[in-house]
Design a protein around this motif. Sequence first.
Motif, PDB file in Angstrom:
ATOM      1  N   VAL A   1      88.735  -2.508  40.952  1.00  0.00           N
ATOM      2  CA  VAL A   1      87.839  -3.196  41.799  1.00  0.00           C
ATOM      3  C   VAL A   1      86.993  -2.210  42.623  1.00  0.00           C
ATOM      4  N   LEU A   2      87.104  -1.096  43.270  1.00  0.00           N
ATOM      5  CA  LEU A   2      86.593  -0.768  43.929  1.00  0.00           C
ATOM      6  C   LEU A   2      85.098  -0.788  43.384  1.00  0.00           C
ATOM      7  N   ARG A   3      85.189  -0.479  42.081  1.00  0.00           N
ATOM      8  CA  ARG A   3      84.111   0.237  41.195  1.00  0.00           C
ATOM      9  C   ARG A   3      83.047  -1.821  40.761  1.00  0.00           C
ATOM     10  N   GLU A   4      83.796  -2.286  40.844  1.00  0.00           N
ATOM     11  CA  GLU A   4      83.034  -3.587  41.038  1.00  0.00           C
ATOM     12  C   GLU A   4      82.315  -3.635  42.145  1.00  0.00           C
ATOM     13  N   HIS A   5      82.879  -4.259  43.697  1.00  0.00           N
ATOM     14  CA  HIS A   5      82.231  -4.138  44.032  1.00  0.00           C
ATOM     15  C   HIS A   5      80.733  -3.400  44.417  1.00  0.00           C
ATOM     16  N   TRP A   6      80.956  -2.124  43.993  1.00  0.00           N
ATOM     17  CA  TRP A   6      80.289  -0.753  44.218  1.00  0.00           C
ATOM     18  C   TRP A   6      78.799  -0.953  43.395  1.00  0.00           C
ATOM     19  N   VAL A   7      79.634  -1.332  42.016  1.00  0.00           N
ATOM     20  CA  VAL A   7      78.126  -2.266  40.901  1.00  0.00           C
ATOM     21  C   VAL A   7      77.428  -2.875  41.645  1.00  0.00           C
ATOM     22  N   ARG A   8      77.962  -3.834  42.780  1.00  0.00           N
ATOM     23  CA  ARG A   8      77.369  -5.250  42.856  1.00  0.00           C
ATOM     24  C   ARG A   8      76.469  -4.657  44.158  1.00  0.00           C
ATOM     25  N   GLY A   9      76.811  -3.751  44.949  1.00  0.00           N
ATOM     26  CA  GLY A   9      75.775  -2.298  46.136  1.00  0.00           C
ATOM     27  C   GLY A   9      75.936  -3.213  47.302  1.00  0.00           C
TER      28      GLY A   9
END
Length: 199
Positions: A33-41
């Motif tokens: 979940v963290l990474r999904e938000h991170w790659v979306r900036g």
Amino acid sequence: MNVPGFTMEVIRQGWCVCPDFLTARHTAELADVLREHWVRGEFDKAGIGRGAKRTIRHEIRGDHVLWLEDCTAPPVQQFVSTELEELRLAFNAAGYLGLHEFEGHFAVYPPGTGYARHLDRFRDDDARIVSLVLYLNQDWQAADGGELLLYPGDGTQQPITVSPAGGTLVGFLSAEVPHEVLPSRRDRLSLTGWFRRRP
Ligand code: OGA
Ligand code: MN
């Protein structure tokens, strides 16, 4: 280590480290979940201080954060309402701390960044009672760095060194334990937050 044991240890000595608080699978679910938000900036550079005094000082604090209230993903909401709620109630049962709510964020420290020694409680707001950090890194190696150093007690003892291995939970009293984050070689992922009492 069980939840009552963890909370009693935080109250007794000011801090506690629980390796494997979450299974690898549960940790990976939150990290995804963290990474999904991170790659979306969707993360913001973290500030220091609060309100009008909030500033961004990269040399002091280099992480990027996403507040959990801006994240509706079920694994996160479930973690807050289940595991963290159990912890909150255990703290209140063990120490009458009167913890009322949790505020938290995901954090990413890019390579080379850290957080200089500090206390989590603000000078003008004493609502934060207990600090929690749950690490979300997979296969963290000693050479990756990024250790958390805790300085409990009167400042004469050696710091406690915590490797940010995925699934490890750290808790400490926000007003009493100075701490710092050493720079790492990889992106360093965590879910960090505070149990607050009513202002
Ligand atoms: C913080 C903090 C510690 C860590 O976010 O205030 O001190 O190990 N984090 O990430
Ligand atoms: Mn801190």
